[in-house]
Every structure is written in C-alpha cells, then in structure tokens.
Scaffold this motif. Structure first.
Motif, mmCIF file in Angstrom:
data_model
loop_
_atom_site.group_PDB
_atom_site.id
_atom_site.type_symbol
_atom_site.label_atom_id
_atom_site.label_comp_id
_atom_site.label_asym_id
_atom_site.label_seq_id
_atom_site.Cartn_x
_atom_site.Cartn_y
_atom_site.Cartn_z
ATOM 1 N N ARG A 91 49.908 35.239 36.570
ATOM 2 C CA ARG A 91 49.466 36.110 37.659
ATOM 3 C C ARG A 91 48.368 35.436 38.461
ATOM 4 N NH1 ARG A 91 47.075 41.465 34.925
ATOM 5 N NH2 ARG A 91 46.122 41.853 36.979
ATOM 6 N N ASP A 92 48.274 35.877 39.704
ATOM 7 C CA ASP A 92 47.204 35.450 40.601
ATOM 8 C C ASP A 92 46.435 36.711 40.962
ATOM 9 O OD1 ASP A 92 45.603 34.731 42.785
ATOM 10 O OD2 ASP A 92 47.043 33.260 43.489
ATOM 11 N N ASN A 93 45.291 36.902 40.338
ATOM 12 C CA ASN A 93 44.541 38.141 40.542
ATOM 13 C C ASN A 93 44.046 38.278 41.984
ATOM 14 O OD1 ASN A 93 44.845 39.006 37.877
ATOM 15 N ND2 ASN A 93 43.030 37.892 37.201
ATOM 16 N N ALA A 94 43.755 37.171 42.628
ATOM 17 C CA ALA A 94 43.272 37.230 44.011
ATOM 18 C C ALA A 94 44.359 37.729 44.960
ATOM 19 C CB ALA A 94 42.784 35.855 44.448
ATOM 20 N N LYS A 95 45.612 37.494 44.582
ATOM 21 C CA LYS A 95 46.735 37.911 45.424
ATOM 22 C C LYS A 95 47.430 39.160 44.885
ATOM 23 C CE LYS A 95 47.810 33.234 47.057
ATOM 24 N NZ LYS A 95 48.860 32.173 47.150
#
Length: 122
Positions: free
Chosen positions: A71-75
């Motif tokens: 996962r990409d938490n910023a996105k």
C-alpha cells in the motif's frame, strides 16, 4: 462520499502475472486495514490478503508465496501483485478498506470496491 475504485483485472494465461490497484477517494480522515477478497462463481467471497497501516500483512494459504499485497498511504492506495497465476485464481476481486470519513457525525466503517474480474485461462 468515500469510494474505492479498482483497476488492473483482465485475462491472463496460467503462470502469468497481474497487478491490481485500488484507490480510496473522497473526504477521508484515516484508513486502517486494507485488503483484497475474491469471489468465484458459485462460491462465497473469501479473503485473499490484508495489510495494516503499519505494513503488517496476512495472506490466504492458497496465495501465500505467489501474491504480494502492498500500500501507499500517501495515495490511499492498495495493490495486489499476483504472480504464477492458476486457473483456480479466476474470480472477481474486491478491494476492502476500513475508513474514517472526514466530517462531523461520521464513524469508522468498511468500504468495498465494485470488483474487477480476473480470468486465468489458456
């Protein structure tokens, strides 16, 4: 309004690879667990893999070693890299996330994407 939108499904030959993506959009304050589930024709929906906000992962025995969740938490996006695909992986894949929407009166709840078809066939 919070939405989960999946992409990346399709038709692939046995042994091939696909990468699914799921982006959460809308007024979101926080997301904890994200994951992927699948449902084959005539079968119940089953867990494929989950990932916490801290990056801890969990996999179904049937996909462990072949699939990787990230996962990409910023996105606000979760991914599922699927390698060494088998015909029995054929299913509609659903994204899931536990989200706290932004705004007064909102509370944590589970959200589901609309599903994306993965077909493994020669």
């Amino acid at each position: 309004q919070v939405q989960l939108v999946e992409s990346g499904g399709g038709l692939v030959q046995p042994g091939g690879s696909l990468r699914l993506s799921c982006a959460a959009s809308g007024s979101i304050l926080s997301i904890t667990n994200m994951g992927w589930y699948r449902q084959a024709p005539g079968k119940q929906r089953e867990l494929v893999a989950t990932i916490t906000s801290g990056g801890s992962t969990n996999y179904a025995d049937s996909v462990r070693g072949r699939f990787t969740i990230s996962r990409d938490n910023a996105k606000n996006t979760v991914y599922l890299q699927m390698n060494s695909l088998k015909p029995e992986d054929t299913a509609v894949y659903y994204c899931n996330a536990y989200i706290l929407p932004q705004g007064v009166g909102y509370s944590w709840r589970n959200y589901w994407g609309q599903g994306t078809q993965v077909t493994v066939s020669s």
